[in-house]
Write an enzyme that holds these catalytic residues in place. Sequence first.
Site, mmCIF file in Angstrom:
data_model
loop_
_atom_site.group_PDB
_atom_site.id
_atom_site.type_symbol
_atom_site.label_atom_id
_atom_site.label_comp_id
_atom_site.label_asym_id
_atom_site.label_seq_id
_atom_site.Cartn_x
_atom_site.Cartn_y
_atom_site.Cartn_z
ATOM 1 C CB THR A 100 0.068 28.026 -0.628
ATOM 2 O OG1 THR A 100 -0.641 29.233 -0.310
ATOM 3 C CG2 THR A 100 -0.171 27.020 0.486
ATOM 4 C CB CYS A 101 3.139 25.524 -4.434
ATOM 5 S SG CYS A 101 1.465 25.106 -4.957
ATOM 6 C CB THR A 102 7.035 28.782 -2.742
ATOM 7 O OG1 THR A 102 6.897 28.885 -4.163
ATOM 8 C CG2 THR A 102 8.463 29.102 -2.339
ATOM 9 C CG LEU A 113 6.944 21.999 -2.695
ATOM 10 C CD1 LEU A 113 7.244 21.984 -4.176
ATOM 11 C CD2 LEU A 113 6.597 20.615 -2.215
#
Length: 158
Positions: free
Chosen positions: A47-49, A52
């Site tokens: 989810t972070c990828t 961003l």
Amino acid sequence: MSVTAEEGSKAPDFTLQNTEGEQVTLSDFRGDKNVVILFFPLAFSGTCTKELCTTRDNMKLYDSLDAKVIGISIDSFFTLKEFKKAENLNFTLLSDFNKEASKAYGVLNDDYFGMKGVANRASFVVDKQGIIQHREELSDSSNLPDFKVIQKTLAKLN
């Protein structure tokens, strides 16, 4: 004691290392740029990828809204450098390895899948005077920030 940064309050200042190991201080943008701060749990996680890369793909919009985008995680700046390169990220990533900014903004999670001291996914919009105009902290890290609200908040500031 942790300070929780709320809408309408002065944004806690911080100085953190970027992916080149250089110091970046939030207050250096005061009077010049609105700042979008994106706290994210961990580099290279799904989810972070996605968060961003979504931000990366919308940088022209943030630039047009006179906003500096800063992503912050507790990863080392070495890890963030590789993450930035791997995902071709076109904005600043800062290492909050010592967890000072995460604590100051009240987003530090003491139990993130058994890991102590990982930032929750959270977004802040700080205006040119250093005042927080938007705050969103997500208890479920599989959710993304409300980018539309971030963009609307920025549009009102210009």
